[in-house]
Design a protein around this motif. Structure first.
Motif, PDB file in Angstrom:
ATOM      1  N   PRO A 125     -28.490  61.203 -75.913  1.00 47.96           N
ATOM      2  CA  PRO A 125     -28.274  59.989 -76.718  1.00 47.96           C
ATOM      3  C   PRO A 125     -29.411  59.819 -77.725  1.00 47.96           C
ATOM      4  O   PRO A 125     -30.564  60.173 -77.464  1.00 47.96           O
ATOM      5  N   THR A 126     -29.078  59.265 -78.862  1.00 50.34           N
ATOM      6  CA  THR A 126     -30.081  59.050 -79.909  1.00 50.34           C
ATOM      7  C   THR A 126     -30.114  57.581 -80.316  1.00 50.34           C
ATOM      8  O   THR A 126     -29.237  56.798 -79.949  1.00 50.34           O
ATOM      9  N   THR A 192     -40.614  51.057 -70.041  1.00 50.93           N
ATOM     10  CA  THR A 192     -40.279  52.194 -70.895  1.00 50.93           C
ATOM     11  C   THR A 192     -38.901  52.687 -70.494  1.00 50.93           C
ATOM     12  O   THR A 192     -38.697  53.136 -69.352  1.00 50.93           O
ATOM     13  N   PHE A 193     -37.960  52.586 -71.423  1.00 47.07           N
ATOM     14  CA  PHE A 193     -36.567  52.915 -71.128  1.00 47.07           C
ATOM     15  C   PHE A 193     -36.183  54.276 -71.717  1.00 47.07           C
ATOM     16  O   PHE A 193     -36.653  54.656 -72.803  1.00 47.07           O
ATOM     17  N   THR A 194     -35.323  54.977 -71.019  1.00 46.75           N
ATOM     18  CA  THR A 194     -34.636  56.161 -71.537  1.00 46.75           C
ATOM     19  C   THR A 194     -33.187  56.097 -71.077  1.00 46.75           C
ATOM     20  O   THR A 194     -32.846  55.394 -70.112  1.00 46.75           O
ATOM     21  N   VAL A 195     -32.328  56.839 -71.772  1.00 42.48           N
ATOM     22  CA  VAL A 195     -30.898  56.863 -71.466  1.00 42.48           C
ATOM     23  C   VAL A 195     -30.439  58.311 -71.384  1.00 42.48           C
ATOM     24  O   VAL A 195     -30.935  59.183 -72.116  1.00 42.48           O
ATOM     25  N   GLN A 196     -29.508  58.570 -70.491  1.00 35.17           N
ATOM     26  CA  GLN A 196     -28.995  59.929 -70.266  1.00 35.17           C
ATOM     27  C   GLN A 196     -27.473  59.893 -70.153  1.00 35.17           C
ATOM     28  O   GLN A 196     -26.916  59.061 -69.431  1.00 35.17           O
ATOM     29  N   ALA A 197     -26.799  60.767 -70.877  1.00 35.59           N
ATOM     30  CA  ALA A 197     -25.332  60.840 -70.814  1.00 35.59           C
ATOM     31  C   ALA A 197     -24.898  61.848 -69.759  1.00 35.59           C
ATOM     32  O   ALA A 197     -25.639  62.777 -69.420  1.00 35.59           O
ATOM     33  N   PHE A 198     -23.678  61.666 -69.267  1.00 38.01           N
ATOM     34  CA  PHE A 198     -23.074  62.708 -68.427  1.00 38.01           C
ATOM     35  C   PHE A 198     -21.603  62.821 -68.790  1.00 38.01           C
ATOM     36  O   PHE A 198     -20.953  61.847 -69.167  1.00 38.01           O
ATOM     37  N   LEU A 204     -25.261  66.663 -66.892  1.00 38.42           N
ATOM     38  CA  LEU A 204     -26.190  65.664 -67.420  1.00 38.42           C
ATOM     39  C   LEU A 204     -26.818  66.151 -68.719  1.00 38.42           C
ATOM     40  O   LEU A 204     -27.214  67.310 -68.844  1.00 38.42           O
ATOM     41  N   SER A 205     -26.957  65.236 -69.668  1.00 41.59           N
ATOM     42  CA  SER A 205     -27.631  65.552 -70.924  1.00 41.59           C
ATOM     43  C   SER A 205     -29.142  65.439 -70.740  1.00 41.59           C
ATOM     44  O   SER A 205     -29.614  64.871 -69.744  1.00 41.59           O
ATOM     45  N   PRO A 206     -29.918  65.930 -71.700  1.00 40.04           N
ATOM     46  CA  PRO A 206     -31.340  65.573 -71.703  1.00 40.04           C
ATOM     47  C   PRO A 206     -31.473  64.057 -71.895  1.00 40.04           C
ATOM     48  O   PRO A 206     -30.570  63.406 -72.420  1.00 40.04           O
ATOM     49  N   GLU A 207     -32.601  63.519 -71.486  1.00 38.66           N
ATOM     50  CA  GLU A 207     -32.824  62.086 -71.691  1.00 38.66           C
ATOM     51  C   GLU A 207     -33.132  61.801 -73.161  1.00 38.66           C
ATOM     52  O   GLU A 207     -33.617  62.668 -73.900  1.00 38.66           O
TER      53      GLU A 207
END
Length: 217
Positions: A125-126, A192-198, A204-207
């Motif tokens: 995700p971007t 500190t937030f990050t998001v990851q797609a699946f 799983l995608s990279p974060e």
């Protein structure tokens, strides 16, 4: 003359019984339909397979079984069927049988077919950013959707300080970080937030790039 008269009923009864035993049985569907020929795979996908066959004379419909379970039917003159809800990279045993509307089916033609494998993860995700109200108050976070060779699930993993806190919704409109389903976050604290797609095969995608943001109160 009397002995001949007494013997007559016995002869007649024997003839009646004999005649009853030679009456043939008949059935309107006595002939069996042959198995369809040229059974083949015409399209292959991650979660579906399309099969086709040559039509059988006098057939009214066809049923398709997958691993012994009926998964669909086609009515003559149709001679193709797409079976969905399959798993990627999995081999299945297909069978097609010609039949009549009475429920009688002939022998089947069989084949093995394998769906496309999906080992490719989605893109990361971007554009992870805060979603602000008109006054500039942070309401949550949002991001741009990932892409995938098959299809991205409608949910994403959301991490706060490296800990999975929820499988949030799609990137639009946004994910509210103070909703009860977002576990363990404190009011007014910066994380500190990050998001990851699946994707639909749970690759799983990279974060995403990280975002520092405070939860609303």
């Amino acid at each position: 003359m009397l002995p001949k008269l007494h013997a007559l009923p016995t002869i007649v009864c024997s003839l009646i019984v004999l005649a009853a035993t030679v009456i043939p049985s008949t059935s309107a569907n006595a002939s069996t339909l042959p198995a369809p020929t040229d059974f083949r795979v015409t399209q292959t996908g991650f979660d579906r397979l399309e099969v086709a066959w040559s039509r059988v004379s006098n057939a009214e419909l066809y049923r398709v079984l997958v691993n012994g379970v009926q998964r669909g039917a086609a009515y003559d003159p149709e001679s193709t069927l797409t079976v969905t809800q399959l798993r990627p990279g999995t081999t299945y045993e297909f069978e097609v049988q010609a039949g009549r509307s009475s429920g009688e089916f002939g022998p089947g033609a069989r084949l093995s077919a394998t769906t496309l494998a999906d080992d490719e993860p989605p893109t990361a995700p971007t554009g992870l950013r805060e979603h602000l109200d008109a006054s500039g108050k942070s309401l949550g976070i949002t991001w741009n959707a990932s892409s995938d060779n098959w299809g991205v699930s409608s949910t994403y993993n959301i991490y706060a300080d490296g800990r999975l806190i929820t499988r949030g919704g799609a990137p639009a409109p946004w994910t509210r970080l103070t909703d009860p389903y977002v576990g363990g976050l404190s009011c007014g604290k910066t994380y500190t937030f990050t998001v990851q797609a699946f994707d639909l095969n749970n690759n799983l995608s990279p974060e995403s790039d990280s975002l520092s943001a405070a939860t609303a109160c």
